[in-house]
Design an enzyme around this catalytic site. Sequence first.
Site, mmCIF file in Angstrom:
data_model
loop_
_atom_site.group_PDB
_atom_site.id
_atom_site.type_symbol
_atom_site.label_atom_id
_atom_site.label_comp_id
_atom_site.label_asym_id
_atom_site.label_seq_id
_atom_site.Cartn_x
_atom_site.Cartn_y
_atom_site.Cartn_z
ATOM 1 N N SER A 93 27.493 42.517 41.992
ATOM 2 C CA SER A 93 28.992 42.487 42.105
ATOM 3 C C SER A 93 28.969 41.485 43.585
ATOM 4 C CB SER A 93 29.650 43.556 42.730
ATOM 5 O OG SER A 93 30.775 43.512 43.058
ATOM 6 N N CYS A 139 33.808 56.059 47.577
ATOM 7 C CA CYS A 139 34.573 56.767 46.272
ATOM 8 C C CYS A 139 34.645 58.212 46.663
ATOM 9 C CB CYS A 139 33.767 56.537 45.202
ATOM 10 S SG CYS A 139 33.459 54.958 44.597
ATOM 11 N N HIS A 163 31.230 40.827 45.935
ATOM 12 C CA HIS A 163 31.963 41.379 47.206
ATOM 13 C C HIS A 163 30.872 42.270 47.956
ATOM 14 C CE1 HIS A 163 33.356 45.489 46.662
ATOM 15 N NE2 HIS A 163 33.203 45.239 45.217
HETATM 16 C C1 LIG Z 1 30.429 48.811 44.893
HETATM 17 C C2 LIG Z 1 29.336 49.221 44.034
HETATM 18 C C3 LIG Z 1 29.511 49.290 42.537
HETATM 19 C C4 LIG Z 1 30.905 48.648 42.080
HETATM 20 O O1 LIG Z 1 31.201 47.229 42.106
HETATM 21 P P1 LIG Z 1 32.676 46.686 42.003
HETATM 22 O O2 LIG Z 1 32.477 45.369 42.037
HETATM 23 O O3 LIG Z 1 33.294 47.290 43.370
HETATM 24 O O4 LIG Z 1 33.203 47.496 40.933
HETATM 25 C C5 LIG Z 1 28.733 49.620 41.587
HETATM 26 N N1 LIG Z 1 27.398 50.165 41.980
HETATM 27 C C6 LIG Z 1 27.070 50.179 43.320
HETATM 28 C C7 LIG Z 1 25.742 50.768 43.565
HETATM 29 C C8 LIG Z 1 27.958 49.935 44.275
HETATM 30 O O5 LIG Z 1 27.621 49.831 45.568
#
Ligand SMILES: *Cc1c(COP(=O)(O)O)cnc(C)c1O
Length: 387
Positions: free
Chosen positions: A197, A323, A199
Amino acid sequence: MIYLDYNATTPCDKRVVEAMLPFFQEKFGNPSSLYYLGQEAKNAIEETRERIARFIGARKEEIIFTSGGTEANNLAIRGTIEALKKKGNHLITSSIEHHSVLKVFQSLEKEGFEVTYLPVNDAGQLDPDTLQKSIRPSTILISIMQANNETGVIEPIKELASLAQTKGIVFHTDAVQTMGKIPIKVKDLGVSLLSASAHKFYGPKGIGFLYLRKGTPLSPQIRGGEHERRKRAGTENVPAIVGMGKATEIAAGEMEAETKKVETLRNTLEEGLLSTIPEIEVVSQKAPRLFNTSLILVKDVEGESMLLNLDFEGIEVSSGSACTSGSLEPSHVLLACGYPHEIAHGSIRFSLGKFNTAEEINQVLEVFPKIVEKLRKISPFGKSEVH
Ligand SMILES: *Cc1c(COP(=O)(O)O)cnc(C)c1O
């Protein structure tokens, strides 16, 4: 403001924003259009695909763009199962996964699949022997994260994936916390699927990718068009994809130097806290860990109280995972590591990044011990009250 929550999200690198900007206005074409404007957008997407593929040692055709890590994880798990459900109904994951993996498996259990949630040791590590023993003839998918977002612990993916490979089982890893932090080579890891991801590594929100090894069966979960080799329909988020490409390029060039800098800051923070605050513990300090993460357990103090008091001082951190913060349930990761509820409640996570400075860390070392002292004085958990 001192931002120390890089595992939750990172600010965009300025160069990422600059690379994205033209694709909102001048270069706004739909990549599916056959005329120049469309092809210009398409080329920008394909350049990113190439760059990401090179970065993780994959082929261009093996990269599927998604709306982020959550979608990549959902697609990997549900897409594999839909394609392979005739072969078996047993799935394996771990008890420390991100909710975007765990909740998918929980819903699959309700749909009749059997799921094994592998335990971890008290340092948060998985044991390949435990995985080996849990594999059945009916196992069709194994999904284990590469590094945990709360503890930073890095799992032995290569060893785990090789067990899957010898049995011909599809192996997925959630690499959202490792992409841009440690070198990833998919061939070396031996995984069939890998999620990331943007971000989490200085790119924009709402964009990510799934690596899908050539020949691995996967049913699309979003249908509608021919996009992404029919694995994920929908007009591509061109500016975000370009931004993720730039973030990958920056990581490729600067990751190593940033790692050393951030690790030094993280170690200064940990050593400073351990030497000034009594009765605290760094979770998984001895385990292989991400260089930027420090999950601290503070006896007799609530994580939320520490978070709010730090926020009041302009210091942004997380209690447990992003979360779980906001709810009163303690972190499932700490519970899986064997910590009792009352200890797990006292967790605070510092996750550092490339924009942090030594002055900021000194400021935290100045402020945080005072906060803990204050909170312990008014703590509802006196030693005599702990049961
Ligand atoms: C942040 C995160 C995600 C989710 O990614 P998003 O792009 O925010 O949906 C999944 N797995 C881990 C380990 C993360 O830290």
